[in-house]
Motif scaffolding. Structure first.
Motif, short mmCIF file in Angstrom:
data_model
loop_
_atom_site.label_atom_id
_atom_site.label_comp_id
_atom_site.label_asym_id
_atom_site.label_seq_id
_atom_site.Cartn_x
_atom_site.Cartn_y
_atom_site.Cartn_z
N ILE A 1 5.71 -27.30 16.34
CA ILE A 1 4.38 -27.92 16.28
C ILE A 1 3.30 -26.84 16.36
CG2 ILE A 1 2.82 -29.57 17.40
CD1 ILE A 1 5.35 -30.89 18.63
N MET A 2 2.37 -26.88 15.41
CA MET A 2 1.26 -25.92 15.40
C MET A 2 -0.01 -26.59 14.91
SD MET A 2 2.44 -22.87 16.37
CE MET A 2 1.39 -21.59 15.70
N GLY A 3 -1.16 -26.14 15.43
CA GLY A 3 -2.44 -26.68 14.95
C GLY A 3 -3.58 -26.33 15.89
N GLU A 4 -4.76 -26.12 15.32
CA GLU A 4 -5.96 -25.88 16.14
C GLU A 4 -6.70 -27.19 16.32
OE1 GLU A 4 -10.37 -23.90 15.68
OE2 GLU A 4 -8.72 -22.96 14.58
N LEU A 5 -7.10 -27.47 17.55
CA LEU A 5 -7.77 -28.74 17.86
C LEU A 5 -9.29 -28.62 17.84
CD1 LEU A 5 -5.68 -30.11 20.86
CD2 LEU A 5 -5.98 -31.23 18.64
N SER A 6 -9.94 -29.61 17.26
CA SER A 6 -11.38 -29.79 17.44
C SER A 6 -11.59 -30.66 18.68
CB SER A 6 -11.99 -30.46 16.21
OG SER A 6 -11.89 -29.62 15.09
N LEU A 7 -12.80 -30.75 19.16
CA LEU A 7 -13.05 -31.51 20.39
C LEU A 7 -12.81 -33.00 20.23
CD1 LEU A 7 -16.21 -29.71 21.86
CD2 LEU A 7 -13.79 -29.15 22.12
N ASP A 8 -12.88 -33.49 18.99
CA ASP A 8 -12.63 -34.92 18.78
C ASP A 8 -11.15 -35.22 18.51
OD1 ASP A 8 -12.35 -33.81 16.30
OD2 ASP A 8 -13.72 -35.18 15.25
N GLY A 9 -10.32 -34.18 18.53
CA GLY A 9 -8.88 -34.39 18.32
C GLY A 9 -8.42 -34.17 16.90
N SER A 10 -9.34 -33.88 16.00
CA SER A 10 -8.93 -33.57 14.62
C SER A 10 -8.38 -32.14 14.56
CB SER A 10 -10.10 -33.74 13.65
OG SER A 10 -11.16 -32.86 13.99
N LEU A 11 -7.59 -31.88 13.52
CA LEU A 11 -6.91 -30.59 13.42
C LEU A 11 -7.54 -29.69 12.37
CD1 LEU A 11 -3.21 -31.78 13.74
CD2 LEU A 11 -4.56 -30.57 15.44
N GLN A 12 -7.61 -28.40 12.68
CA GLN A 12 -8.11 -27.39 11.77
C GLN A 12 -6.92 -26.58 11.22
OE1 GLN A 12 -11.34 -27.30 10.93
NE2 GLN A 12 -11.57 -29.05 12.31
N PRO A 13 -7.06 -26.02 10.01
CA PRO A 13 -5.93 -25.28 9.41
C PRO A 13 -5.57 -24.03 10.20
CG PRO A 13 -7.94 -25.02 8.09
CD PRO A 13 -8.22 -26.08 9.10
N ILE A 14 -4.32 -23.59 10.01
CA ILE A 14 -3.80 -22.41 10.69
C ILE A 14 -3.44 -21.33 9.67
CG2 ILE A 14 -2.89 -23.78 12.60
CD1 ILE A 14 -0.08 -23.44 11.31
N LYS A 15 -3.15 -20.14 10.17
CA LYS A 15 -2.69 -19.04 9.32
C LYS A 15 -1.18 -18.90 9.43
CE LYS A 15 -6.91 -16.27 9.97
NZ LYS A 15 -7.44 -14.98 10.51
N GLY A 16 -0.56 -18.45 8.35
CA GLY A 16 0.87 -18.15 8.38
C GLY A 16 1.80 -19.33 8.31
N ALA A 17 1.34 -20.44 7.71
CA ALA A 17 2.18 -21.65 7.67
C ALA A 17 3.49 -21.41 6.92
CB ALA A 17 1.40 -22.79 7.02
N LEU A 18 3.45 -20.63 5.83
CA LEU A 18 4.67 -20.43 5.04
C LEU A 18 5.73 -19.62 5.79
CD1 LEU A 18 6.32 -20.77 2.51
CD2 LEU A 18 5.02 -18.92 1.43
N PRO A 19 5.41 -18.42 6.34
CA PRO A 19 6.45 -17.71 7.11
C PRO A 19 6.95 -18.49 8.32
CG PRO A 19 4.33 -16.55 7.23
CD PRO A 19 4.20 -17.60 6.19
N ILE A 20 6.07 -19.29 8.93
CA ILE A 20 6.49 -20.12 10.07
C ILE A 20 7.50 -21.17 9.61
CG2 ILE A 20 5.72 -21.85 11.76
CD1 ILE A 20 3.08 -20.26 11.96
N ALA A 21 7.22 -21.80 8.47
CA ALA A 21 8.14 -22.81 7.94
C ALA A 21 9.50 -22.20 7.58
CB ALA A 21 7.52 -23.48 6.71
N ILE A 22 9.48 -20.99 7.01
CA ILE A 22 10.74 -20.31 6.67
C ILE A 22 11.56 -20.06 7.93
CG2 ILE A 22 11.70 -18.13 5.81
CD1 ILE A 22 9.27 -18.04 3.86
N LYS A 23 10.89 -19.63 9.00
CA LYS A 23 11.60 -19.38 10.27
C LYS A 23 12.11 -20.67 10.88
CE LYS A 23 12.86 -16.40 13.43
NZ LYS A 23 13.83 -15.33 13.10
N ALA A 24 11.31 -21.74 10.79
CA ALA A 24 11.73 -23.04 11.35
C ALA A 24 13.01 -23.53 10.67
CB ALA A 24 10.61 -24.05 11.17
N LYS A 25 13.08 -23.33 9.36
CA LYS A 25 14.29 -23.75 8.64
C LYS A 25 15.49 -22.90 9.08
CE LYS A 25 16.52 -24.03 4.17
NZ LYS A 25 16.50 -23.59 2.76
N GLU A 26 15.27 -21.58 9.20
CA GLU A 26 16.35 -20.67 9.59
C GLU A 26 16.92 -21.05 10.96
OE1 GLU A 26 14.83 -16.71 9.55
OE2 GLU A 26 14.73 -16.58 7.35
#
Length: 512
Positions: free
Chosen positions: A104-129
């Motif tokens: 689970i990854m994500g940056e929170l705004s004060l109202d609970g909405s999520l802002q984009p993150i960096k490195g989603a692709l290498p993180i996904a590759i590692k999660a699968k591994e």
């Protein structure tokens, strides 16, 4: 109560799984340990506001959060969602039986909405591994992560969706993309086309040779001769990226957050054109917590340095090693990262401070001494690493006013692609060499065999122009590419002659 949630940290272009351990005990206090940076330390304020605005709270208890491995520096705001879900689960505000199956990854705004993150692709590759069942992240990054097949990717817009998924079993929408289809759909032709260029046939020929062999090129000419216009059109004649190249390129841009929102794979070759005030760290990468520089963002594409002598000398000199090795290694006290940097260098420059050759008819002239002093800002070793040097002269009015269209990029690209296919076949047993510009000395001796007449021609040129051993290798590489464009198995004298012409800055008296 102790709960574990999983996030990820990116170092270089690879990800490392981070275990976030949340322990809630009697007492008061909020303690975050495990080498978090200031952005992570400030997360408790964002988390508290986001939870309160969604009907939850951080209880008044002793909360200890450890980010393991504890000796690894963590940075950025992307752990907000990880920490928030961990706190809710550890304080029994939500039931999350299968929490450890997800990353689970994500940056929170004060109202609970999520802002984009960096490195989603290498993180996904590692999660699968590492065998995670799914990856929950902001919706803006979902397509990027969904490139990885075999991993369930869930793009969410608010923390409420994640809470309802774990606590109430409300399903999340899975992001699924067909990578091949996405890749082919994105192969739109670039907006810049060589058919827009009037005249300059010899320069177009140089560009074609450079593209066919992956050679570095420098354009020398007065203002308005079309140097920048030609350079911007070079990516349009490069062969389309392979799926493997597209994944590699997307991975690098993902690390610095340069992949456009709601975009999956990058199918267009990158074209980077940094300003001449750039620092050496920004060019090659680095910083306290190293990030890729312009040369890595240009990987599998083109790096265009306009007005080359205006760049600081030390900035240009740091490019020497990456130009040879096609990767850059950045070392710090506790770790070392390596970024790929296999790019085509295209540079342009005026021949003098005034911008014009030593021509009495020019609006402003510079003396030969001033021109030589201006050119000396670029070191010989750097010029040696540029395969093709070519003079660009202004286009006469007759050519500018000609309404006929020139040869299109599509036609040139066909010839370039055919030449690259010959090179792919030639180097099919090599894992590091894919086109002529990448050949090492051993491969040059094997694939650039000359007959006696061609060897004598090259010997004469070497002696008269006083060329270095590196320039000798460059001439052989370029002549091999010219032969490939003509479909010739052997390098002929005409190929050597043409390659020698493209060493303008090695010729005495080239200033006129």
């Amino acid at each position: 109560m102790l709960k574990k949630v999983f996030g990820s940290a990116v170092f270089g272009v690879e990800a490392t799984t981070i275990t976030v351990e949340v322990n809630v005990d009697t007492g008061v206090g909020y303690h975050l340990v495990g080498l978090p940076d200031n952005a992570i330390k400030e997360s408790n304020y964002r988390i508290a506001a986001a939870l309160q605005n969604n009907g939850f709270k951080i209880p008044v208890k002793k909360i200890i959060i450890n980010m393991s491995p504890a000796d690894l520096r963590k940075e950025g705001s992307a752990y907000d969602l990880t920490l928030a879900i961990g706190i809710l689960a550890a304080t029994n505000q939500i039931q999350a039986e299968d929490l450890e199956d997800f990353l689970i990854m994500g940056e929170l705004s004060l109202d609970g909405s999520l802002q984009p993150i960096k490195g989603a692709l290498p993180i996904a590759i590692k999660a699968k591994e590492e065998g995670f069942k799914g990856f929950i992240l902001p919706k803006q990054n979902a397509k990027e992560a969904a490139i990885v097949s075999g991993l369930n990717v869930y793009g969410v817009e608010t923390i409420e969706q994640v809470i309802n998924y774990f606590d109430k079993g409300e399903p999340l929408e899975q992001t699924i993309i067909n990578v091949e289809e996405e890749f082919n759909k994105s192969l739109n032709f670039p907006e810049f086309d060589f058919s827009d260029v009037k005249g300059q046939e010899s320069i177009k020929r140089c560009m074609e040779i450079a593209a066919a062999g992956g050679h570095n090129i420098i354009l020398i000419g007065p203002p308005g001769a079309g140097k920048t216009m030609l350079a911007k059109r070079l990516p349009s004649i490069l062969p389309p990226m392979t799926l493997e190249e597209a994944l590699e390129t997307t991975k690098i841009h993902s690390v610095v957050g340069r992949v456009k929102e709601n975009t999956g794979l990058m199918a267009q070759r990158p074209f980077r054109s940094p300003h001449h005030t750039i620092s050496n760290v920004a060019l090659v990468g680095g910083g306290s917590y190293p990030q890729p520089g312009e040369i890595s963002l240009s990987h599998n594409g083109v790096l265009f340095l306009d007005e080359l002598p205006e760049f600081k000398r030390e900035v240009l000199e740091v490019m020497r090693q990456p130009l040879e090795d096609r990767e850059v290694t950045i070392s710090r006290a506790k770790f070392t990262v390596t970024y790929p940097s296999s790019f085509m260098l295209v540079a342009s420059m005026n021949p003098s401070p005034s911008g014009y050759f030593n021509d009495p008819d020019a609006p402003v002239t510079s003396s030969p001494a001033e021109m030589q002093r201006y050119l000396s800002k670029i070191s010989g070793p750097l010029l040696d690493r540029i395969d093709i040097h070519i003079e660009v002269t202004p286009v006469p009015f007759e050519k500018l006013s000609d309404t006929r269209k020139g040869e299109s990029s599509i036609e040139i690209r066909k010839r370039v692609t055919a030449a690259r296919e010959l090179q792919t076949k030639r180097f099919e047993n090599s894992t590091t060499v894919h086109y002529n510009a990448q050949m090492n000395t051993k491969q040059i001796r094997k694939h650039c065999v000359l007959d006696d007449a061609s060897m004598q021609l090259l010997k004469t040129a070497m002696e008269r122009l006083n060329l270095s051993a590196r320039a000798y290798d460059r001439i052989l590489k370029v002549s091999r590419t010219i032969a490939d464009l003509e479909g010739s198995d052997h390098i002929l004298g005409s190929h050597i002659s043409e390659a020698i012409q493209y060493r303008s800055l090695d010729r005495e008296g080239w200033l006129g």
